[in-house]
Design a protein around this motif. Structure first.
Motif, short mmCIF file in Angstrom:
data_model
loop_
_atom_site.label_atom_id
_atom_site.label_comp_id
_atom_site.label_asym_id
_atom_site.label_seq_id
_atom_site.Cartn_x
_atom_site.Cartn_y
_atom_site.Cartn_z
N PRO A 171 -2.37 5.43 8.03
CA PRO A 171 -3.37 5.87 7.05
C PRO A 171 -2.91 7.14 6.36
CG PRO A 171 -4.42 5.27 9.13
CD PRO A 171 -2.93 5.29 9.39
N VAL A 172 -3.13 7.21 5.06
CA VAL A 172 -2.71 8.39 4.28
C VAL A 172 -3.87 8.86 3.41
CG1 VAL A 172 -0.28 7.70 4.24
CG2 VAL A 172 -1.80 6.99 2.37
N TYR A 173 -3.77 10.12 2.98
CA TYR A 173 -4.71 10.69 2.02
C TYR A 173 -4.12 10.62 0.61
CZ TYR A 173 -7.64 12.86 5.65
OH TYR A 173 -8.47 13.09 6.71
N MET A 174 -4.97 10.26 -0.36
CA MET A 174 -4.63 10.35 -1.77
C MET A 174 -5.72 11.18 -2.45
SD MET A 174 -1.87 8.39 -1.94
CE MET A 174 -1.59 7.65 -3.55
N VAL B 71 -6.31 5.80 2.40
CA VAL B 71 -5.71 4.48 2.16
C VAL B 71 -5.04 4.04 3.46
CG1 VAL B 71 -4.14 3.11 0.77
CG2 VAL B 71 -5.29 5.09 -0.25
N ARG B 72 -5.46 2.89 3.95
CA ARG B 72 -4.88 2.33 5.16
C ARG B 72 -3.94 1.18 4.81
NH1 ARG B 72 -10.39 0.38 7.48
NH2 ARG B 72 -10.32 -0.31 5.32
N PRO B 73 -2.94 0.95 5.63
CA PRO B 73 -2.10 -0.23 5.39
C PRO B 73 -2.96 -1.49 5.28
CG PRO B 73 -1.14 1.13 7.11
CD PRO B 73 -2.50 1.71 6.82
N GLY B 74 -2.76 -2.26 4.22
CA GLY B 74 -3.52 -3.49 4.03
C GLY B 74 -4.75 -3.35 3.17
#
Length: 226
Positions: free
Chosen positions: A155-158, A168-171
């Protein structure tokens, strides 16, 4: 959420037929209020009108290291699959996360675009390859020696529309067009799509009715507000 490759591609192609504005309205109605990305995300080159795909996340950070390439960045891109969008996150200000060669490598793996919370370069050449990119800015300054990938498929921050962060998580699903970029959580991807398609059809009917002489007030009375 288990889906076959063909089911995922069918959903991706259907999303290409709806607008981010309708998707944003649907998400608001579902009380998912923090899915829109910052206004400075834009298409590079400008001829890139829209992109849609499943998120493959790549995260990096500013850190000094010797010149001579960035194998970690290349390695991270090896996991990309057809129908995915590379989602690049990190704290690099004023430098590009990737350029033409990385974009070509992504495209070779079936990647359908990139969403970059940072910079891009080689804009003209990436446009020649018809690889869609939405980024926050362009810059000639490379990442090598300055910014390094430290994780992928996490999971990342945008940057979000209100100055906060969007996770945003993978998938998860990414949709971007002339109005901006938005993130649809994977567990809601089908529900959001169906409702966005319904709103899209209503808008098409309203435009047609107005073109045929109906007033806006009469069209909205007939179809309701959207």
């Amino acid at each position: 959420m288990g889906m076959t490759a063909s089911e995922k591609e069918s959903i991706r192609l259907r999303y290409l037929e709806v607008d981010t504005s309708n998707v944003a309205d649907v998400l608001d109605n579902m009380n998912l209020l923090q899915q829109g990305l910052a206004a400075d995300f834009g298409p590079y080159p400008e001829t890139c009108k829209r992109m849609a795909g499943w998120a493959y996340t790549i995260r990096g950070q500013m850190t000094p290291y010797p010149q001579g390439g960035d194998a970690d960045k290349m390695q991270a891109c090896q996991g990309l699959s057809p129908g995915e969008i590379g989602v690049w996150s990190g704290n690099g200000e004023g430098i590009c996360y990737f350029g033409e060669l990385i974009a070509l490598g992504m495209k070779e793996r079936g990647c359908v675009g990139a969403l970059i919370d940072g910079g891009i370069r080689d804009v003209r050449w990436i446009g020649e390859h018809q690889f869609p990119v939405f980024a926050r800015y362009k810059t000639s300054v490379q990442s090598i020696g300055r910014w390094k990938v430290n994780a992928c498929q996490v999971p990342v921050y945008m940057r979000g529309h209100d100055g906060g962060n969007v996770i945003v998580r993978p998938g998860d699903f990414i949709l971007a067009d002339e109005d901006g970029a938005i993130v649809i959580p994977v567990e809601h991807v089908h529900t959001v799509l169906v409702e966005a398609e319904r709103l899209t059809e209503i808008e098409k009917n309203i435009r047609k009715e107005i073109a045929n002489g109906l007033t806006l007030a009469e069209a909205l009375k007939k179809y309701g507000h959207v």
